[in-house]
Design a protein around this motif. Structure first.
Motif, PDB file in Angstrom:
ATOM      1  N   PHE A 177       0.838  -1.198   0.000  1.00 14.70           N
ATOM      2  CA  PHE A 177       0.000   0.000   0.000  1.00 14.70           C
ATOM      3  C   PHE A 177       0.877   1.253   0.000  1.00 14.70           C
ATOM      4  CE2 PHE A 177      -2.991   2.738   2.740  1.00 14.70           C
ATOM      5  CZ  PHE A 177      -3.673   3.225   1.632  1.00 14.70           C
ATOM      6  N   GLU A 178       1.934   1.263   0.790  1.00 16.99           N
ATOM      7  CA  GLU A 178       2.841   2.412   0.839  1.00 16.99           C
ATOM      8  C   GLU A 178       3.536   2.629  -0.508  1.00 16.99           C
ATOM      9  OE1 GLU A 178       5.499   1.977   4.133  1.00 16.99           O
ATOM     10  OE2 GLU A 178       3.880   1.951   5.626  1.00 16.99           O
ATOM     11  N   HIS A 179       3.866   1.539  -1.185  1.00 16.39           N
ATOM     12  CA  HIS A 179       4.477   1.639  -2.514  1.00 16.39           C
ATOM     13  C   HIS A 179       3.538   2.358  -3.479  1.00 16.39           C
ATOM     14  CE1 HIS A 179       6.671   0.707  -6.103  1.00 16.39           C
ATOM     15  NE2 HIS A 179       5.821  -0.231  -6.520  1.00 16.39           N
ATOM     16  N   MET A 180       2.248   2.104  -3.371  1.00 18.83           N
ATOM     17  CA  MET A 180       1.273   2.772  -4.238  1.00 18.83           C
ATOM     18  C   MET A 180       1.062   4.233  -3.819  1.00 18.83           C
ATOM     19  SD  MET A 180       0.610   0.694  -6.565  1.00 18.83           S
ATOM     20  CE  MET A 180       2.040  -0.377  -6.445  1.00 18.83           C
ATOM     21  N   LEU A 181       1.020   4.502  -2.532  1.00 21.87           N
ATOM     22  CA  LEU A 181       0.892   5.880  -2.059  1.00 21.87           C
ATOM     23  C   LEU A 181       2.064   6.733  -2.536  1.00 21.87           C
ATOM     24  CD1 LEU A 181      -0.261   5.252   1.628  1.00 21.87           C
ATOM     25  CD2 LEU A 181      -1.672   6.132  -0.241  1.00 21.87           C
ATOM     26  N   ASP A 182       3.235   6.116  -2.625  1.00 27.29           N
ATOM     27  CA  ASP A 182       4.417   6.836  -3.099  1.00 27.29           C
ATOM     28  C   ASP A 182       4.247   7.275  -4.550  1.00 27.29           C
ATOM     29  OD1 ASP A 182       6.967   7.921  -2.675  1.00 27.29           O
ATOM     30  OD2 ASP A 182       7.968   6.145  -3.477  1.00 27.29           O
ATOM     31  N   GLN A 183       3.493   6.515  -5.329  1.00 24.78           N
ATOM     32  CA  GLN A 183       3.246   6.905  -6.721  1.00 24.78           C
ATOM     33  C   GLN A 183       2.421   8.204  -6.781  1.00 24.78           C
ATOM     34  OE1 GLN A 183       4.937   5.040  -8.809  1.00 24.78           O
ATOM     35  NE2 GLN A 183       5.372   3.650  -7.102  1.00 24.78           N
ATOM     36  N   ILE A 184       1.479   8.362  -5.861  1.00 26.22           N
ATOM     37  CA  ILE A 184       0.675   9.583  -5.811  1.00 26.22           C
ATOM     38  C   ILE A 184       1.563  10.790  -5.560  1.00 26.22           C
ATOM     39  CG2 ILE A 184      -1.172  10.805  -4.606  1.00 26.22           C
ATOM     40  CD1 ILE A 184      -2.348   8.090  -3.842  1.00 26.22           C
ATOM     41  N   ALA A 185       2.442  10.664  -4.577  1.00 27.85           N
ATOM     42  CA  ALA A 185       3.324  11.778  -4.239  1.00 27.85           C
ATOM     43  C   ALA A 185       4.287  12.087  -5.373  1.00 27.85           C
ATOM     44  CB  ALA A 185       4.101  11.458  -2.962  1.00 27.85           C
ATOM     45  N   ARG A 186       4.959  11.066  -5.889  1.00 23.27           N
ATOM     46  CA  ARG A 186       6.004  11.263  -6.889  1.00 23.27           C
ATOM     47  C   ARG A 186       5.439  11.818  -8.193  1.00 23.27           C
ATOM     48  NH1 ARG A 186      10.831   8.636  -7.020  1.00 23.27           N
ATOM     49  NH2 ARG A 186      10.514   8.683  -4.758  1.00 23.27           N
ATOM     50  N   HIS A 187       4.352  11.246  -8.667  1.00 19.89           N
ATOM     51  CA  HIS A 187       3.817  11.654  -9.969  1.00 19.89           C
ATOM     52  C   HIS A 187       2.847  12.827  -9.868  1.00 19.89           C
ATOM     53  CE1 HIS A 187       5.752   8.383 -12.150  1.00 19.89           C
ATOM     54  NE2 HIS A 187       5.510   7.653 -11.077  1.00 19.89           N
ATOM     55  N   GLY A 188       2.359  13.089  -8.663  1.00 24.98           N
ATOM     56  CA  GLY A 188       1.512  14.256  -8.456  1.00 24.98           C
ATOM     57  C   GLY A 188       2.288  15.471  -7.995  1.00 24.98           C
ATOM     58  N   LEU A 189       3.586  15.296  -7.713  1.00 25.29           N
ATOM     59  CA  LEU A 189       4.420  16.366  -7.139  1.00 25.29           C
ATOM     60  C   LEU A 189       3.743  16.953  -5.898  1.00 25.29           C
ATOM     61  CD1 LEU A 189       5.920  18.218 -10.245  1.00 25.29           C
ATOM     62  CD2 LEU A 189       6.986  16.502  -8.754  1.00 25.29           C
ATOM     63  N   ILE A 190       3.232  16.054  -5.081  1.00 23.58           N
ATOM     64  CA  ILE A 190       2.562  16.415  -3.839  1.00 23.58           C
ATOM     65  C   ILE A 190       3.392  15.882  -2.678  1.00 23.58           C
ATOM     66  CG2 ILE A 190       0.493  16.023  -2.427  1.00 23.58           C
ATOM     67  CD1 ILE A 190      -0.973  15.575  -5.174  1.00 23.58           C
ATOM     68  N   ASP A 191       3.774  16.757  -1.749  1.00 25.26           N
ATOM     69  CA  ASP A 191       4.461  16.289  -0.550  1.00 25.26           C
ATOM     70  C   ASP A 191       3.425  15.611   0.339  1.00 25.26           C
ATOM     71  OD1 ASP A 191       6.750  17.432  -1.540  1.00 25.26           O
ATOM     72  OD2 ASP A 191       6.681  19.193  -0.238  1.00 25.26           O
ATOM     73  N   LEU A 192       3.760  14.407   0.791  1.00 23.93           N
ATOM     74  CA  LEU A 192       2.761  13.581   1.452  1.00 23.93           C
ATOM     75  C   LEU A 192       3.387  12.807   2.615  1.00 23.93           C
ATOM     76  CD1 LEU A 192      -0.156  12.459   1.328  1.00 23.93           C
ATOM     77  CD2 LEU A 192       0.637  10.845  -0.410  1.00 23.93           C
ATOM     78  N   ASP A 193       2.841  13.023   3.800  1.00 27.12           N
ATOM     79  CA  ASP A 193       3.274  12.291   4.994  1.00 27.12           C
ATOM     80  C   ASP A 193       2.055  11.606   5.596  1.00 27.12           C
ATOM     81  OD1 ASP A 193       6.051  13.193   5.042  1.00 27.12           O
ATOM     82  OD2 ASP A 193       5.247  15.130   5.645  1.00 27.12           O
ATOM     83  N   ILE A 194       2.146  10.292   5.755  1.00 19.07           N
ATOM     84  CA  ILE A 194       1.020   9.529   6.280  1.00 19.07           C
ATOM     85  C   ILE A 194       1.511   8.582   7.372  1.00 19.07           C
ATOM     86  CG2 ILE A 194      -0.777   7.834   5.782  1.00 19.07           C
ATOM     87  CD1 ILE A 194      -0.929   8.922   2.964  1.00 19.07           C
ATOM     88  N   TYR A 195       0.901   8.705   8.537  1.00 17.82           N
ATOM     89  CA  TYR A 195       1.155   7.773   9.641  1.00 17.82           C
ATOM     90  C   TYR A 195      -0.167   7.121  10.011  1.00 17.82           C
ATOM     91  CZ  TYR A 195       1.585   6.091  14.431  1.00 17.82           C
ATOM     92  OH  TYR A 195       1.541   5.317  15.558  1.00 17.82           O
ATOM     93  N   CYS A 196      -0.148   5.821  10.166  1.00 16.67           N
ATOM     94  CA  CYS A 196      -1.365   5.120  10.579  1.00 16.67           C
ATOM     95  C   CYS A 196      -0.999   3.945  11.485  1.00 16.67           C
ATOM     96  CB  CYS A 196      -2.147   4.616   9.372  1.00 16.67           C
ATOM     97  SG  CYS A 196      -3.624   3.664   9.831  1.00 16.67           S
ATOM     98  N   LYS A 197      -1.632   3.907  12.642  1.00 13.80           N
ATOM     99  CA  LYS A 197      -1.559   2.739  13.512  1.00 13.80           C
ATOM    100  C   LYS A 197      -2.932   2.089  13.482  1.00 13.80           C
ATOM    101  CE  LYS A 197      -0.506   1.161  18.201  1.00 13.80           C
ATOM    102  NZ  LYS A 197      -0.170   1.574  19.600  1.00 13.80           N
ATOM    103  N   GLY A 198      -3.022   0.969  12.793  1.00 11.45           N
ATOM    104  CA  GLY A 198      -4.318   0.328  12.608  1.00 11.45           C
ATOM    105  C   GLY A 198      -4.366  -1.077  13.168  1.00 11.45           C
ATOM    106  N   ASP A 199      -5.552  -1.662  13.141  1.00 11.64           N
ATOM    107  CA  ASP A 199      -5.755  -3.005  13.696  1.00 11.64           C
ATOM    108  C   ASP A 199      -5.356  -4.072  12.673  1.00 11.64           C
ATOM    109  OD1 ASP A 199      -7.805  -2.482  11.944  1.00 11.64           O
ATOM    110  OD2 ASP A 199      -9.434  -2.963  13.333  1.00 11.64           O
TER     111      ASP A 199
END
Length: 239
Positions: A80-102
């Motif tokens: 999932f993180e590998h795909m989120l990185d595509q959004i940031a890299r190709h969208g030129l959007i700085d993106l920080d995501i932290y999630c502690k989930g079940d």
């Protein structure tokens, strides 16, 4: 005053005056709207930080729409993180995501709730949408795979996603969860989103082309258009 300084200053003033006149003459729409609108929009930071806490997930998301593609992720779900990185890299959007989930249950709540929180961050960062392009689209290939993504920051949530995955699991990840991610994003970013995988055999390639195209479509849609400076990209006057 040093010899020649005054004449050089005069020549510079004359050249600048001619340039300004020419620039104004060829930019009638922008100057007619407001001399300061576009400068103010460019200078304004389009950033947002959102925290969302439930009994299932605790999430922090920060974005900068006018970034350079820098990103950091801590969700516990590597693919999932590998795909989120595509959004940031190709969208030129700085993106920080932290999630502690079940994650001891499964990845569902983490993926869906990240989509929700990211959507909330986008809704906050775009603000009133004045001067924004609004629409974005992209075709992205990867070897045999080809995907198309079209987005409209319409203020109305809607998702059409047609991706005939050739496998159910990639890298231990249930690919059906990407539908939940995009549905969460759409509902809270208030956008219309059309996702189509036009062809593909390798499931990893199918998914990656979707996320790359999504990033590039976002980049186009949130771009500020100098000819729309200070104006709402809608005949309704509100989005």
């Amino acid at each position: 005053m040093p010899v020649g300084f005054a004449s050089r200053a005069e020549r510079f003033s004359s050249i600048f005056a001619v340039w300004l006149y020419s620039f104004a003459a060829y930019q009638p729409i922008m100057f007619a709207l407001s001399p300061n609108d576009f400068v103010e929009q460019v200078m304004a930071e389009r950033t947002a930080s959102v925290e969302r806490n439930t009994l299932e997930t605790q999430i922090k998301v920060s974005i900068n729409l006018d970034g350079s593609g820098k990103a950091s992720f801590d969700t516990g779900v590597p693919f999932f993180e590998h795909m989120l990185d595509q959004i940031a890299r190709h969208g030129l959007i700085d993106l920080d995501i932290y999630c502690k989930g079940d994650l001891h249950i499964d990845d569902h709540h983490t993926v869906e709730d990240v989509g929700i929180t990211l959507g909330q961050a986008f809704a906050k960062a775009v603000g009133d949408k004045k001067g924004m392009t609004r629409y974005g689209h992209s075709y992205v290939p990867l070897d045999e795979a080809l995907s198309r993504v079209v987005i409209d920051f319409s203020g109305r949530p809607g998702l059409q996603m047609h991706v005939p995955f050739t496998r159910a699991v990639v890298g231990g990840f249930d690919v059906d969860l990407f539908q939940e991610f995009f549905q969460g994003f759409v509902n809270h970013a208030q956008v219309s989103l059309h996702i189509d995988n036009l062809r593909g055999v390798n499931t990893h390639h199918q998914i990656e082309t979707v996320f790359k195209a999504f990033g590039r479509a976002l980049r186009m849609a949130v771009e500020l258009d100098p000819r729309m400076a200070g104006q709402m990209p809608s005949t309704k006057g509100v989005l």
